[in-house]
Design an enzyme around this catalytic site. Sequence first.
Site, PDB file in Angstrom:
ATOM      1  N   VAL A  93       3.888   0.817   2.541  1.00 13.18           N
ATOM      2  CA  VAL A  93       3.805  -0.390   3.347  1.00 13.18           C
ATOM      3  C   VAL A  93       4.140  -1.591   2.471  1.00 13.18           C
ATOM      4  O   VAL A  93       3.548  -1.789   1.414  1.00 13.18           O
ATOM      5  CB  VAL A  93       2.403  -0.539   3.975  1.00 13.18           C
ATOM      6  CG1 VAL A  93       2.311  -1.835   4.763  1.00 13.18           C
ATOM      7  CG2 VAL A  93       2.099   0.653   4.869  1.00 13.18           C
ATOM      8  N   ASP A  97      -4.315  10.275  16.201  1.00 13.25           N
ATOM      9  CA  ASP A  97      -4.900  10.213  14.860  1.00 13.25           C
ATOM     10  C   ASP A  97      -6.011   9.167  14.840  1.00 13.25           C
ATOM     11  O   ASP A  97      -5.993   8.244  14.038  1.00 13.25           O
ATOM     12  CB  ASP A  97      -3.809   9.862  13.833  1.00 13.25           C
ATOM     13  CG  ASP A  97      -4.294   9.997  12.392  1.00 13.25           C
ATOM     14  OD1 ASP A  97      -5.356  10.610  12.177  1.00 13.25           O
ATOM     15  OD2 ASP A  97      -3.616   9.484  11.493  1.00 13.25           O
ATOM     16  N   LYS A 118       0.838  -1.193   0.000  1.00 15.32           N
ATOM     17  CA  LYS A 118       0.000   0.000   0.000  1.00 15.32           C
ATOM     18  C   LYS A 118       0.874   1.245   0.000  1.00 15.32           C
ATOM     19  O   LYS A 118       1.882   1.308   0.684  1.00 15.32           O
ATOM     20  CB  LYS A 118      -0.868  -0.013   1.259  1.00 15.32           C
ATOM     21  CG  LYS A 118      -2.076   0.868   1.205  1.00 15.32           C
ATOM     22  CD  LYS A 118      -2.850   0.782   2.516  1.00 15.32           C
ATOM     23  CE  LYS A 118      -2.946   2.145   3.141  1.00 15.32           C
ATOM     24  NZ  LYS A 118      -3.109   2.151   4.566  1.00 15.32           N
ATOM     25  N   ALA A 163       3.600   7.033   4.148  1.00 19.55           N
ATOM     26  CA  ALA A 163       4.428   5.833   4.241  1.00 19.55           C
ATOM     27  C   ALA A 163       4.069   4.842   3.140  1.00 19.55           C
ATOM     28  O   ALA A 163       2.942   4.812   2.653  1.00 19.55           O
ATOM     29  CB  ALA A 163       4.242   5.176   5.602  1.00 19.55           C
ATOM     30  N   GLY A 184       0.636   4.893   1.120  1.00 20.67           N
ATOM     31  CA  GLY A 184      -0.185   5.838   1.870  1.00 20.67           C
ATOM     32  C   GLY A 184       0.317   7.249   1.698  1.00 20.67           C
ATOM     33  O   GLY A 184       1.220   7.499   0.900  1.00 20.67           O
ATOM     34  N   ALA A 185      -0.281   8.175   2.448  1.00 20.12           N
ATOM     35  CA  ALA A 185       0.098   9.579   2.332  1.00 20.12           C
ATOM     36  C   ALA A 185       1.517   9.822   2.826  1.00 20.12           C
ATOM     37  O   ALA A 185       2.244  10.615   2.263  1.00 20.12           O
ATOM     38  CB  ALA A 185      -0.884  10.455   3.101  1.00 20.12           C
TER      39      ALA A 185
END
Lengths: 236, 333
Positions: A17, A129, A10, A15, A12-13
């Site tokens: 993964v 968060d 994945k 990181a 992400g914004a």
Amino acid sequence: MDESEPQLLKQGAEARVYICKYLGKQTIIKERFQKKYRHPDLDIEIVKERIRNEARSILRCKYANIRTPALYLVDFERRKIYMEYLATNITVKDFVIKHGSANEHFDTIAKMIGQTLRKLHDYNIVHGDLTSSNMLIIPKVQNDGDWFDPAWLAKGQVELVMIDFGLSYIDASVEDKGVDLYVLERALLSTHSNYENLFETILEAYKTANPKGGVEETISKFEEVRARGRKRTMIG
Amino acid sequence: MVIAIGFEGSANKLGVGIVRDGQIVANCRRTYITPPGQGFLPRETAEHHQQNIHAVLREALDQSGITPDMIDVVCYTKGPGMGAPLMVCAIVARTCAKLWKKPILGVNHCIGHIEMGRLITNAYNPTVLYVSGGNTQIIAYDRNKYRIFGETIDIAVGNCLDRFARVLKMSNEPSPGYNIEQAAKRGTKYFPLPYCVKGMDVSFSGILSFMEDRIDDLLQKFTPDDLCYSLQETVFAMLVEITERAMAHCGSDEVLIVGGVGCNVRLQEMMGVMCKERDARVFATDERFCIDNGVMIAWAGALAHSSGTKMDFSESTITQRYRTDDVVITWRD
């Protein structure tokens, strides 16, 4: 080292993964890559701090008996953190969207969330968060499939896993806890605006989760933060 | 064909704008500028608006060539904003509506910014970063509301910048934010400041008091330019981060920056870098439209009017607090 070629799972914004085999186990690698828009000094500081927060809070959660992915390795140099891979999972966000119409599920999940958050806060961990994407539901016994059966929920066969502790910190103040709850309320209102009582149910479970009490101060801070947000004059 | 006139005066800008079918035919504005080290206060700002509103209205009518009988709807800023300045525009708008026998419509200031931005840039369904002296919000449209995904939990980013400019006794001409932006361009040394992101929310008051408390020491080691540079780099990084978070959350590939701070080129540049990395597009406008103006009120009012929204004359009041997500958006699916 027994480390197979990582596969990107994945993006992400903040990181990437990856999944790989590490020491014989299926492992998640979370790489906090460089954000080019921000000053390099600031970028390094932020990344270090977030990796540190994530590792610290996962450890503290272990101590508090809150389920998170197990921590395997922290690599500051390469901006990476290695964690347990949970093959069968569904985010609370997806769960509410898919199965939220069945009320009994909905209540069970909300209560689990409320109790877990209370435990976090009782151990002075602030997540920072809280959203429905940062909570996973997993079966207590991991199976090989990657599907999730809502029937497990009714049988009490699931547990709640908290993830993404990058913005978390420990030894938090009452104000911080209040803000934590406020962030969750706002996130749920915007993501699940069709389920208005979701947060109320969570908050109720949060209040009653620990019979020893001691939550009044946090709740009154939460209400203060909420009032600040809603009533603040918004001058154009 | 809708012709709408809009009156805006929620803060220190006074604007009258006229739109005809999405074409801007007049955009006139006056700004109340205070001496260095001082912010604008409600009473003085209202006086400024009172003294200038007739001239600005006359200018807008002359510039557009529109006569009052051609106008379909008179729009004004209902809120949010400072009470006294809002009231000046509301009174003039009501008077015009009565004199010209036209319907009146109160507009949410934030919605005005968003719709103006969409009109100018042709952004289709963007994640909106609304940044000004009074507001800092991340907004996305969902089921007839502009929903707030993230916002400041204390002061607005523009307020933080303006107040820092006051600490440094910088000029408020043409605006404190503009002067900070120019100073930041000359800054070279980066000084680490507190960085405060909570989920999709941000906080700026800690950064401001951190700077205020140490200003004398800081000025020994850093030039004011360096400090402006460090402040901008920090607060804008926070804004870009929560914007990206919201985009990831909503699966959006467009960003629209609106509000006075939105014309800061460095903010636009940083947003651009972020968007490039994720194959998204950034939309921004220049000071004519970013900074509070009458056109945005006229245009948002025209949209509401065309979709059948009506306001009774007795409801044409103002309110200092008026959240973006309180407004039902009747003109979008």
